[in-house]
Write a protein that holds these residues in place. Structure first.
Motif, mmCIF file in Angstrom:
data_model
loop_
_atom_site.group_PDB
_atom_site.id
_atom_site.type_symbol
_atom_site.label_atom_id
_atom_site.label_comp_id
_atom_site.label_asym_id
_atom_site.label_seq_id
_atom_site.Cartn_x
_atom_site.Cartn_y
_atom_site.Cartn_z
ATOM 1 N N GLU A 179 103.237 -11.572 -6.067
ATOM 2 C CA GLU A 179 104.161 -11.197 -4.993
ATOM 3 C C GLU A 179 105.225 -12.268 -4.746
ATOM 4 O O GLU A 179 106.319 -11.951 -4.270
ATOM 5 N N PHE B 150 100.687 -5.214 -11.438
ATOM 6 C CA PHE B 150 99.472 -4.434 -11.660
ATOM 7 C C PHE B 150 98.247 -5.150 -11.113
ATOM 8 O O PHE B 150 98.096 -6.354 -11.319
ATOM 9 N N ARG B 151 97.390 -4.404 -10.441
ATOM 10 C CA ARG B 151 96.116 -4.962 -9.955
ATOM 11 C C ARG B 151 94.981 -4.086 -10.445
ATOM 12 O O ARG B 151 94.984 -2.882 -10.231
ATOM 13 N N LEU C 17 91.991 -3.778 -9.381
ATOM 14 C CA LEU C 17 91.234 -3.101 -8.320
ATOM 15 C C LEU C 17 91.895 -1.798 -7.885
ATOM 16 O O LEU C 17 91.224 -0.788 -7.678
ATOM 17 N N GLY D 250 91.268 -1.887 -16.166
ATOM 18 C CA GLY D 250 92.320 -2.223 -15.198
ATOM 19 C C GLY D 250 92.533 -3.731 -15.119
ATOM 20 O O GLY D 250 93.663 -4.217 -15.068
ATOM 21 N N GLY E 89 95.736 -6.046 -15.798
ATOM 22 C CA GLY E 89 96.229 -7.032 -14.834
ATOM 23 C C GLY E 89 96.489 -8.377 -15.506
ATOM 24 O O GLY E 89 97.510 -9.022 -15.266
ATOM 25 N N PHE F 26 87.356 -11.049 -12.290
ATOM 26 C CA PHE F 26 87.739 -12.308 -11.653
ATOM 27 C C PHE F 26 89.163 -12.166 -11.134
ATOM 28 O O PHE F 26 89.847 -11.190 -11.432
ATOM 29 N N SER G 286 93.066 -14.133 -10.048
ATOM 30 C CA SER G 286 93.911 -15.266 -10.456
ATOM 31 C C SER G 286 93.683 -16.472 -9.533
ATOM 32 O O SER G 286 93.953 -17.594 -9.936
HETATM 33 N N1 UDP Z 1 92.583 -10.537 -13.390
HETATM 34 C C1 UDP Z 1 91.355 -10.527 -14.024
HETATM 35 N N2 UDP Z 1 90.745 -11.714 -14.303
HETATM 36 C C2 UDP Z 1 91.273 -12.919 -13.961
HETATM 37 C C3 UDP Z 1 92.520 -12.919 -13.271
HETATM 38 C C4 UDP Z 1 93.135 -11.723 -12.995
HETATM 39 O O1 UDP Z 1 90.832 -9.484 -14.345
HETATM 40 O O2 UDP Z 1 90.682 -13.964 -14.257
HETATM 41 C C5 UDP Z 1 93.309 -9.258 -13.178
HETATM 42 C C6 UDP Z 1 92.838 -8.470 -11.986
HETATM 43 O O3 UDP Z 1 92.895 -7.092 -12.325
HETATM 44 C C7 UDP Z 1 93.894 -8.770 -10.942
HETATM 45 C C8 UDP Z 1 95.140 -8.902 -11.777
HETATM 46 O O4 UDP Z 1 94.699 -9.519 -12.981
HETATM 47 O O5 UDP Z 1 94.027 -7.725 -10.033
HETATM 48 C C9 UDP Z 1 96.233 -9.721 -11.149
HETATM 49 O O6 UDP Z 1 95.705 -10.851 -10.519
HETATM 50 P P1 UDP Z 1 95.649 -11.013 -8.911
HETATM 51 O O7 UDP Z 1 95.419 -9.678 -8.285
HETATM 52 O O8 UDP Z 1 94.670 -12.079 -8.631
HETATM 53 O O9 UDP Z 1 97.135 -11.477 -8.648
HETATM 54 P P2 UDP Z 1 97.846 -11.989 -7.302
HETATM 55 O O10 UDP Z 1 97.178 -11.320 -6.137
HETATM 56 O O11 UDP Z 1 97.668 -13.454 -7.270
HETATM 57 O O12 UDP Z 1 99.275 -11.602 -7.511
#
Ligand code: UDP
Length: 239
Positions: free
Chosen positions: A16, A58-59, A61, A73, A77, A140, A142
């Motif tokens: 974000e 992309f997330r 979850l 998914g 991400g 997991f 980030s």
């Molecule tokens: N993700 C994952 N394993 C990790 C880090 C990230 O599977 O070790 C995937 C997970 O789907 C997550 C996406 O990558 O939703 C993006 O990361 P995150 O949502 O943590 O991003 P932020 O909220 O920091 O933008």
């Protein structure tokens, strides 16, 4: 300018942070401002690792909530994080900052694989290392990747950049007008009071390895530089 109080830091930027005023994706102006801030600190001789998220693209979850297999998914991400890493790398290199992207998922045409000792060497040579693809494992976050890389790299502090909130409060300041700002708190107390600094896996890693965390607002362009000077910006979580 004051001598930097840190020699090596790890900055966690959520996806974000790259979005700026947009609803989705990356805003070039915002990415440019982040790169300027990183360059400023880099020019002071500080060794910098960066872990990015991908919430702007992309997330895993959210995809799982829509019926997709969670692991699939999550891998998507992590690939989205690689896109963000290349975006930031481009902006930094345009400013003359030498960078390396190291990906936890092998994608050798565009990034080096993550190799700890090699990353350490890059840092020693004053290259900014952007750690992409999270931990390389689904389920997991980030934030966990940031804690993990910070510990692995022996970073002196984990700088958790937030968007539009300048630190930790006793409650969500956007919902509760009585929420009070906390300038410093121990990790133990933050846990007891259920103040969400990061997800629990990430937090546990920081606590076990005595890695202090500073939570600050990315919207103020001077913040990272001030933290490096030792100013009390945002909230310090001590472990
Ligand atoms: N993700 C994952 N394993 C990790 C880090 C990230 O599977 O070790 C995937 C997970 O789907 C997550 C996406 O990558 O939703 C993006 O990361 P995150 O949502 O943590 O991003 P932020 O909220 O920091 O933008």
């Amino acid at each position: 300018m004051a001598e930097p109080v840190f020699n090596r830091v790890l900055i966690k930027l959520s996806g974000e942070a790259l979005m700026g005023p947009l609803d989705y994706g990356t805003d070039p102006g915002t990415v440019g401002r982040i790169a300027d801030q990183v360059k400023e600190v880099h020019d002071r001789g500080v060794e910098i690792g960066i872990v990015l998220g991908a919430g702007n693209i992309f997330r895993g979850l959210s995809a799982a909530a829509d019926g997709m297999d969670r692991a699939t998914g999550d891998y998507m991400g992590m690939l989205a994080i690689v896109l963000n890493a290349l975006t930031l790398q481009d902006a930094l290199e345009k400013r003359g900052v030498h960078t390396r992207v190291q990906s936890a998922i092998t994608i050798s045409e565009v990034a080096e694989p993550y190799i700890r000792r090699r990353a350490m060497r890059h840092l020693e040579k004053k290259r900014v290392v952007i750690f992409a693809a999270g931990t390389g494992n689904p389920f997991f976050s980030s934030d966990t990747a940031a804690a993990l890389r910070a510990v692995e790299m022996h970073a002196e502090i984990l700088l958790m950049a937030k968007n539009g909130v300048d630190g930790i409060y006793t409650a969500d300041p956007r919902k509760d007008p009585d929420a009070e700002f906390i300038a410093e708190i121990t990790a133990k107390e933050a846990l007891q009071r259920d103040l969400r600094v990061m997800d629990q896996t990430a937090f546990a890693l920081c606590m076990e390895n005595k890695l202090n965390i500073r939570v600050f607002d990315m919207a103020d362009d001077s913040n990272i530089n001030r933290i490096i000077s030792g100013d009390r910006v945002g909230t310090l979580v001590t472990t």
